[in-house]
Enzyme design. Sequence first.
Site, mmCIF file in Angstrom:
data_model
loop_
_atom_site.group_PDB
_atom_site.id
_atom_site.type_symbol
_atom_site.label_atom_id
_atom_site.label_comp_id
_atom_site.label_asym_id
_atom_site.label_seq_id
_atom_site.Cartn_x
_atom_site.Cartn_y
_atom_site.Cartn_z
ATOM 1 N N VAL A 106 -0.181 -48.058 37.824
ATOM 2 C CA VAL A 106 -0.164 -48.448 36.410
ATOM 3 C C VAL A 106 -0.311 -47.218 35.522
ATOM 4 C CG1 VAL A 106 -1.446 -49.710 34.624
ATOM 5 C CG2 VAL A 106 -0.970 -50.804 36.818
ATOM 6 N N THR A 110 -9.056 -52.209 40.985
ATOM 7 C CA THR A 110 -10.055 -53.300 41.047
ATOM 8 C C THR A 110 -9.799 -54.047 42.365
ATOM 9 O OG1 THR A 110 -8.542 -54.636 39.700
ATOM 10 C CG2 THR A 110 -10.388 -53.616 38.556
ATOM 11 N N LYS A 118 -3.946 -63.023 33.139
ATOM 12 C CA LYS A 118 -3.371 -62.170 34.193
ATOM 13 C C LYS A 118 -3.496 -62.842 35.566
ATOM 14 C CE LYS A 118 -1.851 -58.651 36.385
ATOM 15 N NZ LYS A 118 -0.434 -58.393 36.455
ATOM 16 N N PHE A 151 -5.125 -84.791 33.730
ATOM 17 C CA PHE A 151 -5.736 -85.604 34.780
ATOM 18 C C PHE A 151 -4.757 -85.717 35.942
ATOM 19 C CE2 PHE A 151 -7.409 -89.968 36.087
ATOM 20 C CZ PHE A 151 -8.539 -89.437 36.691
ATOM 21 N N GLY A 211 0.174 -89.704 38.984
ATOM 22 C CA GLY A 211 0.238 -91.010 39.647
ATOM 23 C C GLY A 211 1.583 -91.636 39.387
ATOM 24 N N CYS A 270 6.379 -92.895 41.674
ATOM 25 C CA CYS A 270 7.247 -91.923 42.370
ATOM 26 C C CYS A 270 6.501 -90.742 42.980
ATOM 27 C CB CYS A 270 8.310 -91.406 41.415
ATOM 28 S SG CYS A 270 9.438 -92.698 40.905
ATOM 29 N N ARG A 317 1.391 -99.104 39.124
ATOM 30 C CA ARG A 317 1.380 -98.692 40.532
ATOM 31 C C ARG A 317 0.875 -97.254 40.668
ATOM 32 N NH1 ARG A 317 7.368 -100.031 42.030
ATOM 33 N NH2 ARG A 317 7.545 -99.417 39.849
HETATM 34 N N1 NAD Z 1 0.082 -51.857 40.991
HETATM 35 C C1 NAD Z 1 0.592 -52.785 40.205
HETATM 36 O O1 NAD Z 1 1.763 -53.142 40.301
HETATM 37 C C2 NAD Z 1 -0.251 -53.414 39.143
HETATM 38 C C3 NAD Z 1 0.362 -54.223 38.159
HETATM 39 C C4 NAD Z 1 -0.428 -54.796 37.172
HETATM 40 C C5 NAD Z 1 -1.789 -54.601 37.171
HETATM 41 N N2 NAD Z 1 -2.375 -53.820 38.163
HETATM 42 C C6 NAD Z 1 -3.818 -53.620 38.084
HETATM 43 O O2 NAD Z 1 -4.031 -52.338 37.485
HETATM 44 C C7 NAD Z 1 -5.167 -51.694 38.087
HETATM 45 C C8 NAD Z 1 -4.742 -50.372 38.707
HETATM 46 O O3 NAD Z 1 -3.817 -50.642 39.742
HETATM 47 P P1 NAD Z 1 -3.031 -49.456 40.480
HETATM 48 O O4 NAD Z 1 -2.131 -50.116 41.475
HETATM 49 O O5 NAD Z 1 -2.454 -48.543 39.462
HETATM 50 O O6 NAD Z 1 -4.252 -48.729 41.232
HETATM 51 P P2 NAD Z 1 -4.216 -47.407 42.143
HETATM 52 O O7 NAD Z 1 -5.188 -47.610 43.229
HETATM 53 O O8 NAD Z 1 -2.789 -47.049 42.474
HETATM 54 O O9 NAD Z 1 -4.740 -46.269 41.161
HETATM 55 C C9 NAD Z 1 -6.043 -46.206 40.682
HETATM 56 C C10 NAD Z 1 -6.350 -44.745 40.370
HETATM 57 O O10 NAD Z 1 -7.627 -44.705 39.725
HETATM 58 C C11 NAD Z 1 -8.245 -43.489 40.133
HETATM 59 N N3 NAD Z 1 -9.673 -43.548 39.810
HETATM 60 C C12 NAD Z 1 -10.670 -44.231 40.437
HETATM 61 N N4 NAD Z 1 -11.842 -44.014 39.825
HETATM 62 C C13 NAD Z 1 -11.602 -43.187 38.786
HETATM 63 C C14 NAD Z 1 -12.408 -42.589 37.775
HETATM 64 N N5 NAD Z 1 -13.728 -42.812 37.704
HETATM 65 N N6 NAD Z 1 -11.814 -41.787 36.868
HETATM 66 C C15 NAD Z 1 -10.492 -41.563 36.911
HETATM 67 N N7 NAD Z 1 -9.672 -42.063 37.858
HETATM 68 C C16 NAD Z 1 -10.217 -42.875 38.775
HETATM 69 C C17 NAD Z 1 -7.918 -43.404 41.608
HETATM 70 O O11 NAD Z 1 -8.082 -42.084 42.122
HETATM 71 C C18 NAD Z 1 -6.449 -43.851 41.596
HETATM 72 O O12 NAD Z 1 -5.571 -42.752 41.459
HETATM 73 C C19 NAD Z 1 -5.731 -52.715 39.083
HETATM 74 O O13 NAD Z 1 -6.712 -53.462 38.453
HETATM 75 C C20 NAD Z 1 -4.532 -53.572 39.428
HETATM 76 O O14 NAD Z 1 -4.920 -54.857 39.865
HETATM 77 C C21 NAD Z 1 -1.626 -53.210 39.114
#
Ligand code: NAD
Length: 445
Positions: A19, A94, A218, A270, A273, A276, A339
């Site tokens: 991201v 996360t 989300k 709710f 029913g 069908c 029914r």
């Molecule tokens: N990957 C996807 O397609 C996608 C799409 C939408 C939402 N998300 C959500 O976005 C979030 C990030 O996903 P991602 O796939 O980019 O994660 P990722 O694991 O690819 O990247 C996370 C980055 O954060 C860095 N990081 C960790 N702690 C840190 C800190 N204290 N300071 C600075 N950098 C730090 C890590 O080193 C890593 O490079 C997640 O919550 C995910 O669920 C991901």
Amino acid sequence: MPEQKGSELKISIFGLGYVGAVISGCFAKGGHQIIGVDTDQTKVDLINSGKSPIIETGLDELISEGTISGTIRATTDSEAAVRDSDITMICVGTPSRNTGDLDLAFISRVCEDIGRAMAKKDSRHIVVARSTMLPGSMSGTVIPALEKASGKRAGEEFGIAINPEFLRESTAIYDFYNPPKTVIGALLPQDSEMVAGLYAGLPGPMIHTKIETAEMVKYVDNVFHALKITFANEIGSICKTLGIDSHEVMGIFCQDKKLNLSPAYLKPGFAFGGSCLPKDLRALNRLARARDVAVPMLNGIGQSNDQQIAAAVQLIREKGKRRIGILGFAFKAGTDDLRESPVVTLAENLLGKGFELKLYDPHVSLAHLIGANRRYIEHHIPHISRLMVNSIAEVVQHAEVLIIGNQNEDYFKSLAGLVSDQHVIDLTANSKRPETAATYERVSG
Ligand SMILES: NC(=O)c1ccc[n+]([C@@H]2O[C@H](COP(=O)([O-])OP(=O)(O)OC[C@H]3O[C@@H](n4cnc5c(N)ncnc54)[C@H](O)[C@@H]3O)[C@@H](O)[C@H]2O)c1
């Protein structure tokens, strides 16, 4: 790539994974100044040398352009990044714990870093979470951690928002410029507007909402996408054993934009029913079982539907009252079809537990019913027919707990005459709270 319009801002982006790296490239292309922050020195070095830290079509070019033009740089120094930016975006991971619970350890740590840096800043900073977090994470983890580390109050002394990310890996840059929607939940409208400005010129609805709603949206999206895939796969498995082309079947299914791919049936209310849905669901499940096709999701639908009725019984019992009124008990408004009406099942359940019931439905009266529906009442639910009365007023007068069983304007109008110690339980998918002095709630939502 469509042109993005909006005033240029300095944005620090914490977490340069899928991201963070993509939005760094795209916001820089839009003319903003980006400072990427990651604890991983390799990712920081890659960005500073003009390379993408992840594989994503087109991202190398965006990062390279950004570093050459000076709109992107990366660092491990969180304090300097916050100091030198107006907005911070949190894009750290996360992940799941082994139990499946959400792990907010990276979020807590990054908020401490950002908060400590904000403590040393005089100007009002805005923190925007892009990471996916369960409802309550902003109020329970993000805001307290930022407030504690900065010594400042969220809303007053720093801005706070959540702006969930909807991009998909492999089409992430396209998705950035073509979002299905943009959702922003913030404490203050001016912070929400500031974040919205970053997306000026992009298509799709711009939705300003509450923080918890944005957090939830989300998850609803992702769980629904998982549900769609599972549904298509289970239908495909059944089709395979029957020698039917599942792609043709689902292709036809998808052409129905009125009932299938549409908002129809997507309002919490709710149990379903009628004559069908329950019967056809049972038949398809029986067919799958007979052919040894495992369809756990299709099997689970009936269970979930029964659970809705059990939840309504529980809610009514919790009120501690005996006199129950039911307005509308055909399975939906505008029909006399009883029914498999879930409201009738609910009424039978309550009757069995000794509640005193009165029911009214303008479309269901023994005097007028003919044919199959009359026979259904006489043979299957004669005990219910004895509790039917002839007016809304009779039900309302009797009821300590009044249940709205299906949509009818007259039922909702009657709620205006209720008093404060009466309770209304609305089983319909009505989304507006009606005018009433009584307590009002729904089984779902
Ligand atoms: N990957 C996807 O397609 C996608 C799409 C939408 C939402 N998300 C959500 O976005 C979030 C990030 O996903 P991602 O796939 O980019 O994660 P990722 O694991 O690819 O990247 C996370 C980055 O954060 C860095 N990081 C960790 N702690 C840190 C800190 N204290 N300071 C600075 N950098 C730090 C890590 O080193 C890593 O490079 C997640 O919550 C995910 O669920 C991901």
